[in-house]
Design an enzyme around this catalytic site. Structure first.
Site, PDB file in Angstrom:
ATOM      1  N   ASP A 337       0.858  -1.171   0.000  1.00  0.00           N
ATOM      2  CA  ASP A 337       0.000   0.000   0.000  1.00  0.00           C
ATOM      3  C   ASP A 337       0.900   1.229   0.000  1.00  0.00           C
ATOM      4  O   ASP A 337       2.033   1.176   0.486  1.00  0.00           O
ATOM      5  CB  ASP A 337      -0.888  -0.024   1.248  1.00  0.00           C
ATOM      6  CG  ASP A 337      -1.956   1.051   1.206  1.00  0.00           C
ATOM      7  OD1 ASP A 337      -2.342   1.445   0.099  1.00  0.00           O
ATOM      8  OD2 ASP A 337      -2.389   1.485   2.282  1.00  0.00           O
ATOM      9  N   ASP A 640      -3.642  -1.679   5.732  1.00  0.00           N
ATOM     10  CA  ASP A 640      -3.997  -1.202   7.066  1.00  0.00           C
ATOM     11  C   ASP A 640      -5.496  -1.047   7.259  1.00  0.00           C
ATOM     12  O   ASP A 640      -5.965  -0.916   8.374  1.00  0.00           O
ATOM     13  CB  ASP A 640      -3.306   0.131   7.372  1.00  0.00           C
ATOM     14  CG  ASP A 640      -3.584   1.188   6.311  1.00  0.00           C
ATOM     15  OD1 ASP A 640      -4.405   0.928   5.409  1.00  0.00           O
ATOM     16  OD2 ASP A 640      -2.977   2.271   6.372  1.00  0.00           O
ATOM     17  N   ASP A 644      -8.476  -3.978   3.103  1.00  0.00           N
ATOM     18  CA  ASP A 644      -7.321  -4.808   2.758  1.00  0.00           C
ATOM     19  C   ASP A 644      -7.423  -6.229   3.314  1.00  0.00           C
ATOM     20  O   ASP A 644      -6.651  -7.110   2.919  1.00  0.00           O
ATOM     21  CB  ASP A 644      -6.028  -4.174   3.308  1.00  0.00           C
ATOM     22  CG  ASP A 644      -5.745  -2.820   2.691  1.00  0.00           C
ATOM     23  OD1 ASP A 644      -5.916  -2.696   1.468  1.00  0.00           O
ATOM     24  OD2 ASP A 644      -5.360  -1.895   3.424  1.00  0.00           O
TER      25      ASP A 644
END
Length: 917
Positions: A337, A640, A644
């Site tokens: 990410d 996070d 996800d």
């Protein structure tokens, strides 16, 4: 259609409907809300606003499942047979090892099954709803489609809602979209095909209102919300076996076939060829099984993985499931990410653009350190009057604060405004002094409807002026002039739009600043602020990459690991950050919308070729992970947010954030980053490779002893001899060498430069050609050495069988002690200071092993338990001689590998060169 069956999670487009249309669809008056009867009818149809719990196994079922492993079966068989032989102590040891392995797996799996609870707990517990014309606080579980809810700053959104009235309303949607900054919301409809992060007219369950107030229509509850859809995906995601577990399964199946085959062969030859007593041959077959099963290997592997966990924790990588340690060493692709992992999650002003100059700033984050650059050369900013006034405007037209707390600078308020304060400090403007010299009299706060903020200030000398900052297109509409060459000139909006687009192409968020001198006044209205402004300039802001992340990306790519960025941010921003990070193929970026129409085959090709994916939804992330795995990649996925969690669970190694991550993401992951830093992933991969090497060394060390013991029994039966070792003596050797000598490998340091070799092949078996060769080579040496000493003592009428067997056992153990020194390095010579005394744990293990052997040999109770006899000095000399012979011959073999003279040089040369790098 007043039943609420249309919802975003199921593909409906509430965001594309006007507020009045949405209210009509659900048959509700926004001023009165639903009646009690309507609420009851809708609850009967739609149920409660809660997520459906998934089917969970009972505690007993989870415990029993830990024993569903072929290795465990073999150990249990060994324990039962040992108990049948009456050796309760040895049987107890094996049972204890099995129980330890099962308990560790049980505890770790319990944590994993709490992942769904982490998602469910994110829903709000209370909500303000308008019913029967009055405002009520009710449990969020009682909301139904059609309810009118009021959401204030700080509230968690209780369901998926269509906004019908907003006042400066903003929401933090990072948990769903991955965008780090709060999103401005509005009541106006947006395009039907808008991405989730661009649906300004919607607010989603589990996200948080950060500013303003919103009145909204509930359109989806429970499992039909975006959070509910993710929870369902998480339940459906299949968790793959780790490479270690796959190799162990293959290894134990192969080992089982060999053990059973040898046992039956020996029983048949002894019983039918030599016509020996079948009971004796049965126990001989049992001896072979006990000899060949590496009872200590699970304990060694557990300790090696646990030590790896401890080392990783010291490097900010917290492992939640033991096998993930080894899996990290096999990772071939890291899907990261952007926000907070690859970047700092700290907005930084990088550009100040006026009509005359394009200024770049130095420094990143909230620490006010760094200078200013023009055309690549440092400048004194006080010499650039318009630039300085542009920076001052950003400081004064600002409601945030950046203060020093200890050694760190901490922002309070909007991250973008905080970045403008830091910019001003870099330019030498002190916030307290500037606000004192030019105090604020009034302000028009930022609102999503007008997209700017304005302040009225004065300078204590009768001069009053208005500062404005906001979206470039809005501020430009309000300007009639621009500062150029130190004077006010007519504005050229087309040129400024081009300048704003150019800054945006760098991946920077663009804001504009303007000023207007006014007469004496004490109140500021929108009418005063929205005309006759003079444009000062533009700011370009970005969440910059971490310096250590740039280095770590380069290290990973040199180690043969692809780094891919999958983010919810915009394509331009993602591409710009990717370029700064040094990602390969950073110029090629693809949006989530482009992925949606692709078939699985096309997606696999794209997943392998493209390294930057923007505007990615949970489904996109999950599909990309699956596509990479189908191409044979071992995938680590970072994340996070709640969005996800499904991809984290599916990935070979799910990596969540410890500081800013959600509980749902942490529970779905195998590893948690304590510092949310990509550099910690690189360090964890390095530790994972070390653990894998140490596990290979442990296997290379333990199996030759098992082979030698089994071969000794087989040879004795084939030659119609007395057994040189009894089953309980075999168990002693297996356990003592494994739990002392074998465990020492857990503390071995990395051999060679691990991050300059490619990941080990995912299909590489534990029993490679070289491992099989080494097992046979060392096993045969131990067989010949121990067998020779046993036969020698057997021909001596002055010695007993117990003495001969004791010498054979000690010869095997001495051989293992010397072979331990060989195995510390795969191919490098062990005859060196580092090789012989470089690992204090190895020396300690050897010391403990020698003490145990002395007790085994001389303690009367051990003589009784194991049928042993004390050795004289000559006996010890012979046993140590066997060990020295093993050490010298293995060193010669390693030399032949290094010189490419080994019989298997062709098949092991590649691996050998990699390990020697």
């Amino acid at each position: 259609m007043a039943d609420g069956s249309r919802d975003d999670a199921n593909g409906a487009a509430w965001h594309a409907l006007a507020p009045d249309e949405a209210l009509k669809e659900l048959g509700v008056d926004p001023e009165k809300g639903l009646s009690d009867d309507e609420v009851r009818q809708r609850r009967e149809k739609h149920g409660e606003n809660r997520l459906t719990p998934g089917a969970q196994r009972s505690t007993f079922q989870r415990l029993i499942s830990q024993f569903n492993n072929l290795f465990i079966y073999l150990l249990l068989v060994a324990a039962v047979i040992t108990a049948a032989l009456g050796e309760w102590l040895d049987s107890g040891v094996i049972f204890a090892v099995v129980l330890l392995i099962a308990i560790i797996g049980f505890i770790q799996e319990g944590k994993a099954e709490r992942a769904l609870e982490g998602v469910r707990s994110i829903l709000s517990h209370k909500a303000w709803a308008r019913r029967n014309g009055r405002r009520h606080e009710i449990p969020s579980e009682e909301l139904v489609p059609g309810d009118i809810v009021i959401i204030d700053a700080g509230d968690r959104v209780p369901a998926d809602v269509r906004l019908i009235k907003t006042r400066n309303f903003q929401a933090q949607e990072a948990a769903l979209t991955g965008e780090s900054t709060a999103v401005e919301k509005a009541r106006e409809a947006v395009a039907k095909d808008a991405d989730l992060g661009d649906r300004k007219s919607m607010a989603y369950a589990g996200t948080v209102a950060t500013a303003g107030q919103g009145t909204a229509l509930v359109v989806a509850i429970g499992d039909n919300t975006q959070i509910g859809r993710i929870s369902g995906m998480l339940s459906d995601v299949e968790k793959l076996k780790t490479p270690l577990m796959q190799r162990l399964d293959s290894f134990t199946k192969t080992l089982s076939v060999i053990i059973i085959g040898l046992a039956f062969l020996t029983f048949g030859i002894g019983t039918f060829v030599w016509e020996r007593d079948w009971t004796e041959m049965f126990f001989a077959a049992v001896s072979i099984a006990v000899a060949a099963i590496p009872e200590g290997l699970p304990a060694v592997m557990t300790v090696t993985l646990a030590i790896g966990v401890e080392r990783m924790a010291r490097r900010n990588a917290i492992i939640r499931r033991l096998p993930a340690v080894e899996t990290l060493g096999a990772v071939t692709t890291i899907c990261a990410d952007k926000t907070g992992t690859l970047t700092r999650n700290e907005m930084t002003a990088k550009t100040v653009r006026t009509a005359d100059h394009d200024i770049e700033t130095e420094g990143v984050g909230y620490e006010p350190r760094g200078g200013f650059m023009l055309d690549g050369e440092g400048i004194e900013i006080e010499n650039f009057e318009t630039v300085l006034e542009t920076i001052r405007a950003g400081l004064l037209c600002n409601d945030s604060v950046v203060e020093r707390k200890g050694d760190e600078w901490k922002p309070e308020g909007d991250p973008t405004e905080a970045a403008l304060i830091v910019l001003a400090r870099k330019a030498g403007l002190d916030p307290d002094r500037e606000n004192g010299d030019r105090p604020r009299l009034d302000a028009v706060p930022f609102a999503s409807e007008h997209r700017y903020m304005a302040t009225l200030n004065h300078d204590h000398e009768g001069r009053h002026f208005i500062y404005v900052k906001g979206a470039p297109e809005r501020v430009l509409e309000m300007c009639t002039g621009e500062m150029r060459g130190g004077e006010v000139a007519d504005i050229d909006r087309d040129v400024w739009f081009e300048r704003a687009e150019e800054i945006a192409s760098r991946g920077q968020r663009v804001l504009a600043a303007a000023r207007k001198d006014v007469g004496e006044m004490t109140e500021l209205s929108e009418e005063h602020a929205e005309g006759d402004l003079v444009l000062l300039g533009l700011y370009g802001l970005i969440d910059p990459p971490r310096e250590e992340a740039i280095q770590s990306v380069a290290i990973c790519q040199n180690a043969g690991i692809r780094v891919k960025m999958i983010t919810g941010d915009h394509v331009k921003t993602a591409s710009a950050v990717a370029r700064e990070l040094g990602l390969r193929n950073s110029d090629k970026a693809m949006s989530g919308r482009e992925l949606e129409g692709m078939g699985d085959g096309e997606l696999r090709n794209v997943a392998m070729e493209i390294d930057v994916f923007a505007r990615a939804s949970p489904e996109h992330k999950l599909r990309l992970v699956k596509a990479l795995q189908e191409e044979g990649e071992v995938v680590a996925m970072t994340g996070d947010g709640v969005n996800d969690a499904p991809a984290l669970k599916r990935a070979d190694v799910g990596i969540s954030m410890g500081q800013k991550g959600t509980e749902a993401a942490r529970e779905a992951s195998e590893m948690v980053l304590a510092d949310d830093n990509f550099a910690s992933i690189q360090k964890a991969v390095e530790e994972g490779r070390t653990v894998y090497d140490n596990l290979r060394k442990a296997i290379l060390f333990i199996l030759p002893t098992n082979a030698a013991q089994a071969l000794i029994v087989v040879a004795a039966i084939l030659l119609n001899m007395t057994l040189p070792l009894t089953p309980v003596q075999i168990l002693w050797v297996n356990m003592v060498t494994a739990v002392t000598l074998g465990i020492a490998f857990a503390w071995e340091k990395a051999e060679g430069d691990l991050m300059k070799r490619p990941p080990h092949p995912t299909d590489e078996p534990l029993l490679t050609g070289f491992v099989i060769w080494r097992i046979g080579f060392v096993g045969m040496m131990l067989l010949l050495g121990a067998g020779f000493l046993f036969l020698q003592e057997q021909t001596n009428d002055a010695t007993t069988v117990a003495y001969a067997r004791t010498m054979a056992v000690n010869a095997l153990v001495m051989g293992q002690i010397f072979y331990l020194l060989n195995t510390r390095f795969f191919y490098a010579p062990a005859i060196s200071v580092q090789g012989l005394i470089g690992n204090k744990v190895v020396l300690l293990a050897i010391g403990v092993c020698i003490v145990l052997q002395l007790i085994f040999t001389y303690a009367p109770f051990m003589n009784t338990l194991f049928d042993t006899a004390p050795l004289d000095l000559t006996g010890w000399a012979w046993a140590i001689g066997v060990g020295l012979a093993v050490f010298v011959l293995v060193e010669i073999e390693k030399l032949m590998v290094r010189k490419d003279l080994h019989p298997l040089a062709g098949s092991i040369r590649k691996q050998g060169k990699e390990d020697r790098k």
